[in-house]
Write an enzyme that holds these catalytic residues in place. Structure first.
Site, PDB file in Angstrom:
ATOM      1  CD  GLU A 278      -6.163  -6.203   1.709  1.00 17.09           C
ATOM      2  OE1 GLU A 278      -4.936  -6.046   1.941  1.00 17.09           O
ATOM      3  OE2 GLU A 278      -6.782  -5.551   0.843  1.00 17.09           O
TER       4      GLU A 278
ATOM      5  CE1 TYR B 117      -4.345  -1.322   0.111  1.00 16.39           C
ATOM      6  CE2 TYR B 117      -3.139  -3.116   1.161  1.00 16.39           C
ATOM      7  CZ  TYR B 117      -4.272  -2.647   0.522  1.00 16.39           C
ATOM      8  OH  TYR B 117      -5.331  -3.491   0.284  1.00 16.39           O
TER       9      TYR B 117
ATOM     10  CB  THR C  82     -13.001 -13.939 -20.998  1.00 19.79           C
ATOM     11  OG1 THR C  82     -11.839 -13.388 -20.382  1.00 19.79           O
ATOM     12  CG2 THR C  82     -13.662 -12.895 -21.873  1.00 19.79           C
TER      13      THR C  82
ATOM     14  CE1 TYR D 114      -9.801 -19.039 -15.130  1.00 18.79           C
ATOM     15  CE2 TYR D 114      -7.726 -19.088 -13.926  1.00 18.79           C
ATOM     16  CZ  TYR D 114      -8.437 -18.833 -15.088  1.00 18.79           C
ATOM     17  OH  TYR D 114      -7.781 -18.373 -16.199  1.00 18.79           O
TER      18      TYR D 114
ATOM     19  CB  THR E 163     -17.773 -22.914 -12.145  1.00 19.06           C
ATOM     20  OG1 THR E 163     -17.650 -21.494 -12.148  1.00 19.06           O
ATOM     21  CG2 THR E 163     -17.389 -23.461 -13.510  1.00 19.06           C
TER      22      THR E 163
END
Length: 402
Positions: free
Chosen positions: A136, A94, A397, A207, A277
Site C-alpha cells: 500500500e 493494522y 450490485t 465504482y 462500465t
C-alpha cells in the site's frame, strides 16, 4: 516465523474450514463495537448480510494454507491493497485489526492470550500486515507523485446526471476545489462516500470510472437497486440516485489493477449488465488513439430498456469500422429489434460467435456478475484462448466492485 509457529498455524486449518465464518463474524462485531468510527470505513451492507465475514474467513483460511509460502497470494494482496488505499486505510489501522483478531481467536477458542497458538498467529498476522503495508505504501507513493492525484477523501460535486437506461445513471463529478485531476488507467475505480440516513453513517463504495481520463470531471455510471423481498437495496447506489445535481460527495483518487494493458494489441471486451462500465472506459481510451487494432465489444443484458450507453457504442461503431459489436438480450421485449438492437436472444453463448471476433492472440477483458464471469471464462478456454490472456473484474450490485 519459527518452524514451530508455522506448524501451529497450519494446525488451525481444519478449525478455520469448519468455524472460520463464526470466528470472523465475532471479530467484526468485537472490532466495530470497540471502534465504532470504523463503521464509516467498512461496508455495513456486507456486514449485515454476512458477506464480509465470509470473505475474511476465506482469506484467513487461504493464508493459513499457504503460510509456508505467502508469495502465492501476492496477486490477491495487490487487489486488496488498491481497495485499502481507496478507503484511506493506513498502517496504524493494522494494529487495531490485529489486536481484535488475536483476542477473537483467544475468546472463540477459549484459550489464553499467552497460549503459543496466539503467539504463532501474532507472528503470522504481523508478517501479513507488513506485506500489505509495504504494498500500500508503494500505491500511496504513486498517488503523491501523480499530478492531480490526492490522498484520502476530496470533496466533489455532482456536476451533471445523465440517465443511461431504466436502471443506470451516469454521474459527472467535478472537484469542489477546482484543482486538476490525474490521468488514470481506463478500467480503474474510485471510492465514493456519502451519508446514509438509515444508518446515520457515511458509507464508502467503489465504482468504476466509466470513461477515459478527462480534464475537469470523473464519471461513474451507477445502477439503481430495487427492493427484493427482505433484501436491503444498495444503500450508496440508491442514495447517489436520489441526490440532485450540485450535491457534494467525498471521493478517493483513482486506483485499481484492472485496466487496459496494451492498446496496440487486439482487444476483446465481454461484459454483463453494469459490468460494461470499465469496457466503455477502455474503448473510449482506444478511440483517443484512433483505435489502432480491431476491437470486439460483446455485451449481455436483459433487454433494450436496461442496455446502458447503447447509443454511444452505436455511434462509435458507425465511425470506426474496426469496432465489431455483439449484443445478447436475455429477455428481449417484443419491441426490441433483432439485428438492430441485439444479435442474439437468451444468455450469451460465446460458442456461436464468429471465430474471427475471438482471436487467440488478443487480450480478453471480462466484467460482470460472478456466474457470468465464470461462464465466459470457461467458454473462452474451451475455444482455445490462453488463460493468461483473460483478465477479469467481478461486479456486485450497483456496479460495486468486489
Amino acid at each position: 516465523m519459527t518452524p514451530q509457529q508455522i506448524e501451529l498455524v497450519k494446525a488451525t486449518v481444519p478449525v478455520l474450514r469448519e468455524n472460520g465464518v463464526a470466528l470472523t463474524s465475532y471479530f467484526y462485531n468485537r472490532m466495530l463495537g470497540n471502534n465504532p468510527d470504523l463503521k464509516e470505513t467498512f461496508n455495513m451492507g456486507h456486514q449485515r448480510s454476512g458477506a464480509q465475514a465470509q470473505a475474511l474467513a476465506g482469506a484467513v483460511l487461504a493464508y493459513a494454507e499457504n503460510i509456508e509460502d505467502p508469495s502465492v497470494l501476492l496477486p490477491v494482496v495487490e487487489l486488496i491493497a488498491h481497495k485499502h488505499v481507496s478507503l484511506n486505510i493506513k498502517a496504524p489501522d493494522y494494529s487495531i485489526v490485529g489486536e481484535n483478531l488475536l483476542h477473537s481467536i483467544s475468546e472463540v477458542l477459549n484459550i489464553s492470550m499467552d497460549d503459543p497458538l496466539i503467539e504463532a498467529w501474532a507472528a503470522a498476522y504481523g508478517q501479513l500486515a507488513d506485506l500489505f503495508i509495504a504494498t500500500e505504501k508503494a500505491i500511496y507513493d504513486q498517488h503523491e507523485q501523480t499530478k492531480g492525484s490526492w490522498l484520502g477523501w476530496r470533496n466533489f460535486k455532482i456536476a451533471k446526471k445523465v440517465v443511461e437506461s431504466d436502471e443506470i445513471t451516469s454521474f459527472y463529478l467535478a472537484p469542489v476545489d477546482g484543482g486538476p485531476l490525474p490521468k488514470y488507467e481506463a478500467g480503474q475505480y474510485i471510492s465514493v462516500r456519502v451519508f446514509i440516513p438509515e444508518l446515520n453513517l457515511r458509507q464508502p463504495r467503489q465504482y468504476t470510472l466509466s470513461t477515459c481520463p478527462q480534464a475537469d470531471y470523473l464519471r461513474i455510471s451507477v445502477k439503481r437497486e430495487d427492493q427484493k423481498g427482505d433484501m436491503v437495496p444498495g444503500w450508496v447506489s440508491n442514495t447517489l440516485h436520489s441526490l440532485p445535481e450540485g450535491s457534494e460527495i467525498e471521493v478517493s483518487a483513482p486506483t485499481g489493477n484492472f485496466y487496459l494493458i496494451d492498446p496496440n494489441k487486439r482487444n476483446v471486451f465481454i461484459s454483463g449488465g453494469v459490468g460494461l462500465t470499465p469496457m466503455v472506459a477502455m474503448l473510449n481510451q482506444l478511440v483517443t488513439l484512433d483505435m489502432p487494432q480491431p476491437v470486439t465489444f460483446i455485451h449481455a443484458c436483459r433487454s433494450k430498456q436496461v442496455h446502458a450507453m447503447k447509443q454511444h457504442i452505436h455511434e462509435l461503431k458507425a465511425k470506426y469500422p474496426r469496432l465489431h459489436t455483439v449484443t445478447a438480450y436475455e429477455f428481449p421485449h417484443a419491441s426490441d429489434k433483432l439485428g438492430e438492437d441485439y444479435d442474439f436472444a437468451g444468455r450469451l453463448d460465446l460458442s456461436i460467435i464468429d471465430r474471427a471476433l475471438l482471436p487467440e492472440n488478443a487480450d480478453y477483458y471480462l466484467c460482470g456478475p460472478m456466474p457470468f464471469m465464470a461462464a465466459q471464462h470457461k467458454a473462452l478456454v474451451a475455444r482455445g484462448i490462453p488463460a493468461e490472456n483473460i483478465h477479469s473484474e467481478a461486479f456486485g450490485t450497483g456496479g460495486v466492485r468486489h
